[in-house]
Design a protein around this motif. Structure first.
Motif, PDB file in Angstrom:
ATOM      1  N   PRO A   7       0.819  -1.224   0.000  1.00  0.00           N
ATOM      2  CA  PRO A   7       0.000   0.000   0.000  1.00  0.00           C
ATOM      3  C   PRO A   7       0.845   1.262   0.000  1.00  0.00           C
ATOM      4  O   PRO A   7       0.482   2.259  -0.649  1.00  0.00           O
ATOM      5  CB  PRO A   7      -0.815  -0.137   1.289  1.00  0.00           C
ATOM      6  CG  PRO A   7      -0.929  -1.615   1.503  1.00  0.00           C
ATOM      7  CD  PRO A   7       0.378  -2.175   1.049  1.00  0.00           C
ATOM      8  N   GLU A   8       1.979   1.245   0.698  1.00  0.00           N
ATOM      9  CA  GLU A   8       2.854   2.418   0.731  1.00  0.00           C
ATOM     10  C   GLU A   8       3.487   2.669  -0.642  1.00  0.00           C
ATOM     11  O   GLU A   8       3.592   3.824  -1.090  1.00  0.00           O
ATOM     12  CB  GLU A   8       3.949   2.227   1.785  1.00  0.00           C
ATOM     13  CG  GLU A   8       3.464   2.196   3.218  1.00  0.00           C
ATOM     14  CD  GLU A   8       2.828   0.878   3.611  1.00  0.00           C
ATOM     15  OE1 GLU A   8       2.163   0.833   4.669  1.00  0.00           O
ATOM     16  OE2 GLU A   8       2.990  -0.116   2.858  1.00  0.00           O
ATOM     17  N   GLN A   9       3.895   1.605  -1.309  1.00  0.00           N
ATOM     18  CA  GLN A   9       4.483   1.756  -2.647  1.00  0.00           C
ATOM     19  C   GLN A   9       3.446   2.234  -3.653  1.00  0.00           C
ATOM     20  O   GLN A   9       3.738   3.079  -4.506  1.00  0.00           O
ATOM     21  CB  GLN A   9       5.088   0.428  -3.093  1.00  0.00           C
ATOM     22  CG  GLN A   9       6.336   0.036  -2.324  1.00  0.00           C
ATOM     23  CD  GLN A   9       6.787  -1.382  -2.601  1.00  0.00           C
ATOM     24  OE1 GLN A   9       5.979  -2.232  -3.009  1.00  0.00           O
ATOM     25  NE2 GLN A   9       8.061  -1.676  -2.383  1.00  0.00           N
ATOM     26  N   GLY A  48       7.402  14.838  -0.250  1.00  0.00           N
ATOM     27  CA  GLY A  48       8.118  13.806   0.484  1.00  0.00           C
ATOM     28  C   GLY A  48       8.420  12.553  -0.313  1.00  0.00           C
ATOM     29  O   GLY A  48       8.665  11.499   0.275  1.00  0.00           O
ATOM     30  N   LEU A  49       8.433  12.657  -1.640  1.00  0.00           N
ATOM     31  CA  LEU A  49       8.615  11.452  -2.452  1.00  0.00           C
ATOM     32  C   LEU A  49      10.044  10.911  -2.403  1.00  0.00           C
ATOM     33  O   LEU A  49      10.247   9.699  -2.423  1.00  0.00           O
ATOM     34  CB  LEU A  49       8.199  11.725  -3.891  1.00  0.00           C
ATOM     35  CG  LEU A  49       6.687  11.841  -4.115  1.00  0.00           C
ATOM     36  CD1 LEU A  49       6.382  12.090  -5.580  1.00  0.00           C
ATOM     37  CD2 LEU A  49       5.983  10.577  -3.641  1.00  0.00           C
ATOM     38  N   ALA A  50      11.041  11.799  -2.338  1.00  0.00           N
ATOM     39  CA  ALA A  50      12.407  11.304  -2.231  1.00  0.00           C
ATOM     40  C   ALA A  50      12.605  10.597  -0.890  1.00  0.00           C
ATOM     41  O   ALA A  50      13.146   9.494  -0.825  1.00  0.00           O
ATOM     42  CB  ALA A  50      13.406  12.449  -2.389  1.00  0.00           C
ATOM     43  N   GLY A  51      12.146  11.232   0.177  1.00  0.00           N
ATOM     44  CA  GLY A  51      12.267  10.619   1.489  1.00  0.00           C
ATOM     45  C   GLY A  51      11.503   9.317   1.608  1.00  0.00           C
ATOM     46  O   GLY A  51      11.886   8.426   2.374  1.00  0.00           O
ATOM     47  N   ALA A  52      10.429   9.183   0.844  1.00  0.00           N
ATOM     48  CA  ALA A  52       9.612   7.969   0.916  1.00  0.00           C
ATOM     49  C   ALA A  52      10.375   6.742   0.435  1.00  0.00           C
ATOM     50  O   ALA A  52      10.020   5.609   0.789  1.00  0.00           O
ATOM     51  CB  ALA A  52       8.349   8.145   0.078  1.00  0.00           C
ATOM     52  N   LEU A  59      12.248  -0.986  -4.994  1.00  0.00           N
ATOM     53  CA  LEU A  59      11.078  -1.275  -5.825  1.00  0.00           C
ATOM     54  C   LEU A  59      10.129  -0.090  -5.850  1.00  0.00           C
ATOM     55  O   LEU A  59       9.571   0.258  -6.901  1.00  0.00           O
ATOM     56  CB  LEU A  59      10.356  -2.524  -5.316  1.00  0.00           C
ATOM     57  CG  LEU A  59       9.115  -2.952  -6.104  1.00  0.00           C
ATOM     58  CD1 LEU A  59       9.434  -3.145  -7.582  1.00  0.00           C
ATOM     59  CD2 LEU A  59       8.523  -4.230  -5.521  1.00  0.00           C
ATOM     60  N   GLY A  60       9.950   0.569  -4.715  1.00  0.00           N
ATOM     61  CA  GLY A  60       9.115   1.763  -4.696  1.00  0.00           C
ATOM     62  C   GLY A  60       9.684   2.860  -5.572  1.00  0.00           C
ATOM     63  O   GLY A  60       8.945   3.560  -6.274  1.00  0.00           O
TER      64      GLY A  60
END
Length: 359
Positions: A7-9, A48-52, A59-60
């Motif tokens: 779900p996070e990816q 926050g996409l880089a930090g994610a 894979l994300g």
């Protein structure tokens, strides 16, 4: 192996798709010329996409880079995440992580990578994890945007382990270089520049494999975007009262391109999944890179050909995919070289220790 995103990816991929789709329109990209989209980069940092990537893993990142590739968004997302955030998180000391990761997470810092290791960089006066580097690297993607550069230094002999060093971009020389794709590249010039070591003997191989996987994921998106434009065009364009898409030859070319894209995608997913799972992934990253290089250029050529005369228009959006596809082909390395390296890895027994095989 289960490549189903968590779900996070999925959330990170969907958010990336929305941001890239909203801001990287053909009209906006045409106005950027060869420069980086600073507004988009700030938006990605604020979201926050880089930090994610620290939570979603490689894979994300691959899933998000696919979305970037679909729009050919001009930001150093792949380079900064692979050569900066993931490299420091995996191989940095506690002090390096505390100092470098915050800026890499929010986008205020940008990392570039002088990869793979090439001859010509000299390491002097190594002491306490620090040294001075001299030499030059002909071209480094996104160097003109970088605050930090991860420099891969080749060992003195074939059996010597390559090492990784970080330098501040402001301490190094940067001579602008124009590439096939608008990647804000530069020639890196080091003249006794102070550097600090990143990681131990295993760091180079891990970062190189992660980079190959990430840029293969980017290529999957570039190719998917090219084919999508071609499908749309051939369905709308009519010849003798029928859409071009009704012709068997067009259908076969599109089908072959689709299969090539799926091969790039699944091999990149496998390599990323294995790294995230802590499994050997060197041979799998090479496999993904080979597919991205060899099949990638086939797909972007097909995208142009299916546009007919429109494909020859340098201002047409599909031409951007062609440029990016050829640039990624060159950056990942020619197919013969990748196959030679893959053969050496397989022959040495690496990549099969846990029962895995190259796809």
């Amino acid at each position: 192996m289960d490549f189903t995103p968590t779900p996070e990816q999925e959330a990170a991929r969907d958010l990336a798709a929305r941001i890239f789709g909203d801001l990287s329109t053909p009209e906006r990209l045409a106005g950027l010329g060869g420069g980086t989209d600073g507004e988009l980069w700030k938006e990605l940092g604020a979201a926050g996409l880089a930090g994610a990537v620290e939570e979603t893993g490689l894979l994300g990142l691959v899933l998000m880079l696919e979305e970037q590739g679909r729009t050919t968004a001009q930001v150093p997302f792949a380079a900064s995440c692979v050569y900066g955030l993931l490299a420091v998180a995996a191989h940095g000391t506690d002090e390096q992580r505390e100092r470098l990761l915050p800026g890499l997470r929010d986008g205020s810092a940008v990392a570039a990578g002088a990869f793979p290791a090439r001859g010509g960089i000299v390491v002097d006066a190594v002491a306490d994890g620090r040294a001075r580097l001299s030499g030059a690297v002909p071209w480094v993607p996104w160097l003109r945007d970088a605050t930090h550069v991860l420099v891969a230094v080749r060992g003195e002999t074939e059996n010597t382990v390559h090492s990784l060093w970080t330098v501040r971009a402001e301490d190094a020389g940067c001579e602008p270089v124009e590439l096939t794709a608008p990647w804000s590249a530069g020639r890196l010039v080091l003249d006794g520049v102070e550097a600090e070591r990143l990681g131990g003997p295993e760091a180079y191989g891990d970062v190189l494999a992660a980079a190959r996987t990430a840029f293969a994921g980017l290529q999957a998106g570039v190719c998917a975007g090219s084919l999508s434009r071609a499908v749309e065009y051939t369905n709308e364009r009519e010849q003798f009262g029928k859409p071009l898409a009704a012709k068997q030859g067009v259908q076969l070319r599109a089908a072959e391109a689709y299969m090539d894209i799926e091969a790039i995608r699944v091999t990149a997913y496998e390599a990323a999944w294995r790294r995230d799972a802590g499994l050997d992934h060197e041979s799998h990253a090479l496999t993904a890179a080979w597919w991205a290089s060899e099949a990638g250029k086939r797909v972007v050529h097909t995208g142009q050909h299916l546009h007919g005369g429109m494909g020859a228009d340098l201002d047409h959006p599909v031409h951007r995919h062609f440029l990016w596809g050829r640039q990624l082909d060159g950056y990942l390395g020619c197919g013969a070289e990748l196959l030679e390296e893959l053969g050496e890895v397989i022959a040495s027994g690496a990549g099969a220790a846990d029962g895995g095989e190259a796809a």
